[in-house]
Design an enzyme around this catalytic site. Structure first.
Site, short mmCIF file in Angstrom:
data_model
loop_
_atom_site.label_atom_id
_atom_site.label_comp_id
_atom_site.label_asym_id
_atom_site.label_seq_id
_atom_site.Cartn_x
_atom_site.Cartn_y
_atom_site.Cartn_z
CB THR A 129 6.48 32.95 12.00
OG1 THR A 129 7.81 33.06 12.27
CG2 THR A 129 5.87 32.89 13.36
CE LYS A 157 9.35 31.93 14.75
NZ LYS A 157 9.57 33.06 14.75
CB THR A 168 10.16 36.57 16.85
OG1 THR A 168 10.10 37.88 16.76
CG2 THR A 168 9.10 35.89 17.29
CD GLU A 253 11.84 37.59 8.05
OE1 GLU A 253 10.66 37.18 8.84
OE2 GLU A 253 11.91 38.45 8.05
CG ASN A 401 10.95 41.91 7.61
OD1 ASN A 401 10.69 41.56 8.81
ND2 ASN A 401 11.85 41.13 6.97
CB SER A 406 0.15 42.75 3.86
OG SER A 406 0.69 43.90 3.93
#
Length: 406
Positions: A129, A157, A168, A253, A401, A406
């Site tokens: 993702t 992942k 996740t 991230e 985040n 978006s």
């Protein structure tokens, strides 16, 4: 949606040799509910089907039925229907949205046609993702004469919403060595909870509603000797899980630094683990590391807060005896800081050297920012220890985040 990827992982024939662990979040996704049913039924598993972009967690409508529809379609395409075998569904992505089931069912024939045994990399890429690189690890098991007994290969992942507590993030491990399901269940649990593995990492302290780890054996190779198989499976699975878990943190991230916090000398393993998590999850520690700022006072604040809340009787001992090493520099000892201007410069350069480029398509290096916490100071002869990996907190994490949907 066109941007969704469907991935199918399937042994050559349905297997009864498998195990799975799922999130302990109170709001599990529909695939988790279906997966638990499959595991409880002990039906052979014909495949795993994974979609990214939408996690199928408590959407309006029947998320469970949607998961079953997709899984059943895969079974149909593989020629497995009814009670003969089951397909395990997995989903990751935005929480609360409904799966575009019709579009997914329409796309599944292409996913099944794409099945191949040459490389696991397409599957590792397909489940991503916000990950910036695919995560795959493999190891070969050999006997004392060097002969190959079998292989373990895993993919994962996960980049955000990472603080697993599976008992996740999605992980799929495959082996060709046959084994009883109870052995797989036991050794998988050990591996997930081993040092540096999935239950010892945190990117942002948020436990996902979709965390899953699944282990499938194709049963192509014979069972290992009964007196060796548990140790061999535990070692191989722990290695795969640890390497994948640390890849997840390294690909967090916005991650620019990976922290490795090692707590020593605690009265219980639970306290050692909790202190480690408290440090890597502290927003103040994380942002200091991100800025290459040796603000070590934030570390003792995190340690002291956790000990004071969870074992106050130990607080005076920790306050008077604790020693903290940052890299190879002792910064706190015998109740007082030992940092000075010279150490500040050394520590700043140490963190700069450990920086990772954000958004890289492969890890530039495997360096960590090491923090060792000796709760009983010079007395290092006993007690419990725990090693936890975590990431810093950067502007990029906020940007990703803030605009995720978006």
């Amino acid at each position: 949606p066109a941007s969704m990827t469907m991935t199918v992982i399937a042994p050559d024939t349905p297997t009864s040799s498998y195990a799975a662990m799922f999130t302990q979040n109170a709001f599990p996704g529909a695939p988790i509910k279906v997966g638990r049913e499959v595991v409880a039924s002990k039906k052979p598993v014909a495949a795993i089907v994974v979609n990214n972009k939408i996690s199928n967690v408590h959407p309006k409508g029947s998320g469970v039925q949607d998961a079953r529809t997709v899984a059943n379609k895969v079974g149909e395409l593989l020629g497995v229907t009814g009670d003969a075998a089951a397909v395990l569904p997995s989903s990751t992505g935005v929480i609360g949205w409904q799966l575009p089931v019709d579009n997914m069912v329409e796309a599944l024939p292409r996913a099944v046609e794409a099945l191949q045994s040459d490389s696991v990399l397409p599957a590792a890429k397909g489940i991503m993702t916000t990950d910036t690189f695919a995560k795959a690890r493999s190891c070969v098991v050999r006997d004392s004469d060097g002969e190959e007994l079998g292989r373990f290969t895993g993919i994962a992942k996960g980049a955000g919403m990472i603080e697993p507590n599976m008992a996740t993030m999605l992980v799929y491990i495959m082996t060709d060595i046959d084994a009883d399901p109870e052995l797989l269940k036991k050794t998988l649990a050990k591996a997930v909870n081993s040092e540096g593995s999935f239950n010892r990492i945190s990117v942002d302290s948020d436990q996902s509603t979709s965390d899953s780890i699944m282990l499938l054996s194709s049963q192509k190779k014979a069972k290992l000797p009964a007196d060796e198989e548990e140790a061999i499976f535990t070692e191989a699975l722990s290695r795969i899980c640890s390497e994948l878990a640390q890849d997840v943190v390294r690909n967090g991230e916005g991650t620019q630094h990976v922290m490795r916090v090692h707590v020593h000398g605690a009265p219980t393993g639970q306290l050692a683990h909790g202190i480690g998590k408290a440090v890597v999850n502290s927003p103040l520690v994380k942002t200091a590391i991100a800025g290459n700022d040796a603000n070590v006072g934030r570390i003792i604040a995190a340690v002291g807060s956790y000990v004071g809340k969870h074992n106050p009787a130990w607080a005076p001992i920790v306050a008077s005896k604790c020693q903290i090493d940052f890299g190879d520099q002792t910064v706190f000892k015998d109740g007082e800081f030992t940092i000075d201007d010279k150490k500040e410069v050394v520590l700043q350069q140490y963190m700069i050297d450990a920086e990772l480029p954000v958004g890289s398509h492969c890890p530039k290096h495997y360096k960590t920012v090491d923090i060792n916490i000796y709760l009983q100071g010079a007395d290092r002869t006993g007690g419990h220890s725990s090693m936890v990996f975590g990431s810093d907190l950067t502007h990029t994490y906020v940007d990703v985040n803030a605009g995720y949907r978006s």
